[in-house]
Design an enzyme around this catalytic site. Structure first.
Site, PDB file in Angstrom:
ATOM      1  N   ARG A  54       0.725  -1.248  -0.131  1.00 40.64           N
ATOM      2  CA  ARG A  54      -0.078  -0.014  -0.028  1.00 40.64           C
ATOM      3  C   ARG A  54       0.894   1.408  -0.100  1.00 40.64           C
ATOM      4  O   ARG A  54       0.453   2.292  -0.720  1.00 40.64           O
ATOM      5  CB  ARG A  54      -0.979  -0.061   1.191  1.00 40.64           C
ATOM      6  N   THR A  55       1.824   1.373   0.844  1.00 39.58           N
ATOM      7  CA  THR A  55       2.734   2.398   0.877  1.00 39.58           C
ATOM      8  C   THR A  55       3.249   2.745  -0.563  1.00 39.58           C
ATOM      9  O   THR A  55       3.242   4.169  -0.946  1.00 39.58           O
ATOM     10  CB  THR A  55       3.779   2.544   1.751  1.00 39.58           C
ATOM     11  N   LYS A  82      23.250  -7.218  -7.588  1.00 35.06           N
ATOM     12  CA  LYS A  82      24.670  -7.737  -8.165  1.00 35.06           C
ATOM     13  C   LYS A  82      25.607  -7.245  -7.279  1.00 35.06           C
ATOM     14  O   LYS A  82      26.768  -6.889  -7.475  1.00 35.06           O
ATOM     15  CB  LYS A  82      24.732  -7.017  -9.557  1.00 35.06           C
ATOM     16  N   ARG A 104      11.969   3.451   1.301  1.00 29.55           N
ATOM     17  CA  ARG A 104      11.779   2.745   2.186  1.00 29.55           C
ATOM     18  C   ARG A 104      13.027   1.806   2.373  1.00 29.55           C
ATOM     19  O   ARG A 104      13.423   1.217   1.280  1.00 29.55           O
ATOM     20  CB  ARG A 104      10.637   2.003   1.940  1.00 29.55           C
ATOM     21  N   HIS A 132       7.891   6.579  10.176  1.00 30.05           N
ATOM     22  CA  HIS A 132       6.964   6.317   8.986  1.00 30.05           C
ATOM     23  C   HIS A 132       6.243   7.533   8.858  1.00 30.05           C
ATOM     24  O   HIS A 132       5.006   7.445   9.227  1.00 30.05           O
ATOM     25  CB  HIS A 132       6.337   5.243   9.219  1.00 30.05           C
TER      26      HIS A 132
END
Ligand code: NCD
Length: 309
Positions: A54-55, A82, A104, A132
């Site tokens: 959702r975020t 990598k 995030r 947050h």
């Protein structure tokens, strides 16, 4: 304001401005064509090193409704696999010419580090257990829709795995700044040392009949170093929202959850059956609040705020 990294960075005036703006954008999102040209020509990148539904979608939707171009950096298919380090990844993205990065990351402080490396605006979409901020803003927006901006006298219980929750840290801070009293409810192993300056309690039944807001959290097993709750069934029994507890809520109480929700663990009733559930409103409001944040940080075009596309 150039970045949004933590709730602590917001003054009361910033907060009021963001909530006002979110109210205007909420009405934009309800139009037949829910889009304004405010950020036309700007580019917003979402850079998510942790799983999210959702975020990430909420930010991307918000950016698109402001007519920004959106680039999605998917860690699962990127050169991070990598072995590329954070600094090189970010510098590469920045070199493409971008205006904002929504980050995030599993490590607390990663978004702040990125502000030292590149020139774009950085929005913290969750860093480890730390912050947050847009979740706290959307939670506050959701409550103030009902109660206005003076939350004094309001009682909020945040229930569950508070210790690992950046949502609890950010949201409790903002609720308290507006005057609410917050109690953290959970087993001692899932409550943070010091209680974030809030009250604490390990018996949900003791407080549930008294609260105006019941804010449920998920158990964040991915952030636990060891099994802090050995038995999920016992946890549900003590801290889950079941029919019996739902019946104990005040008629005017509202129920919130940041998602993702674990049905059968903390949520034992269908939230759709709870008259006070604001869980989908939180999701809806999230887009408007993130539009307000992106618009504010990127200094959207004058006149571009409300005019239709
Ligand atoms: C929260 C998060 O990622 O911190 N979810 C969200 O942003 N909607 C809470 C959680 O993951 O439990």
């Amino acid at each position: 304001m150039k970045h949004l990294l933590s709730i602590a960075d917001l003054t009361r005036a910033d907060l009021d401005e963001l909530l006002d703006l979110a109210g205007s954008f909420l009405s934009v999102t309800q139009r037949e064509t829910p889009k304004v040209p405010a950020l036309r020509g700007r580019t917003v990148v979402s850079l998510f090193f942790e799983d999210s539904t959702r975020t990430r979608l909420s930010f991307e939707t918000a950016a698109k409704r402001l007519s920004a171009d959106v680039m999605v950096f998917s860690v699962a298919t990127s050169s991070v696999k990598k072995g590329e380090g954070l600094r090189d990844t970010v510098a590469t993205i920045a070199a493409m010419g971008i205006d904002a990065v929504v980050v995030r990351h599993g490590s607390a402080g990663a978004p702040r580090r990125i502000t030292e490396w590149i020139d774009a605006s950085i929005v913290n979409a969750g860093d480890g257990r730390h912050q947050h901020p847009t979740q706290a803003l959307l939670d506050t927006f959701t409550i103030t829709q009902h109660r206005g901006r003076d939350l004094s006298g309001m009682k909020v219980a945040i229930v569950g795995d508070v210790r690992h929750s950046r949502v609890a840290r950010s949201t409790s801070d903002l609720f308290r700044r507006l005057g609410a009293s917050v109690v953290l409810v959970g087993p001692g192993t899932l409550l943070p040392a010091g209680g974030l300056g809030c009250g604490t309690c390990d018996d949900l039944d003791q407080v549930i009949g008294d609260v105006d807001v019941l804010y449920m959290l998920r158990m964040q097993r991915e952030r636990m170093d060891s099994a802090l709750v050995p038995d999920t069934a016992e946890y549900s029994e003590r801290f889950g929202l079941d029919r019996r507890r739902a019946a104990m809520l005040k008629q005017t109480a509202i129920v919130m959850h940041p998602g993702p929700m674990n049905r059968g663990v903390e949520m034992l009733v269908d939230p759709a059956s709870l008259p006070g559930s604001r869980i989908l409103a939180q999701v809806r409001n999230g887009v408007a609040v993130r539009m307000a944040v992106l618009f504010t940080l990127l200094g959207g075009a004058p006149g571009g705020l409300m005019e239709a596309q």
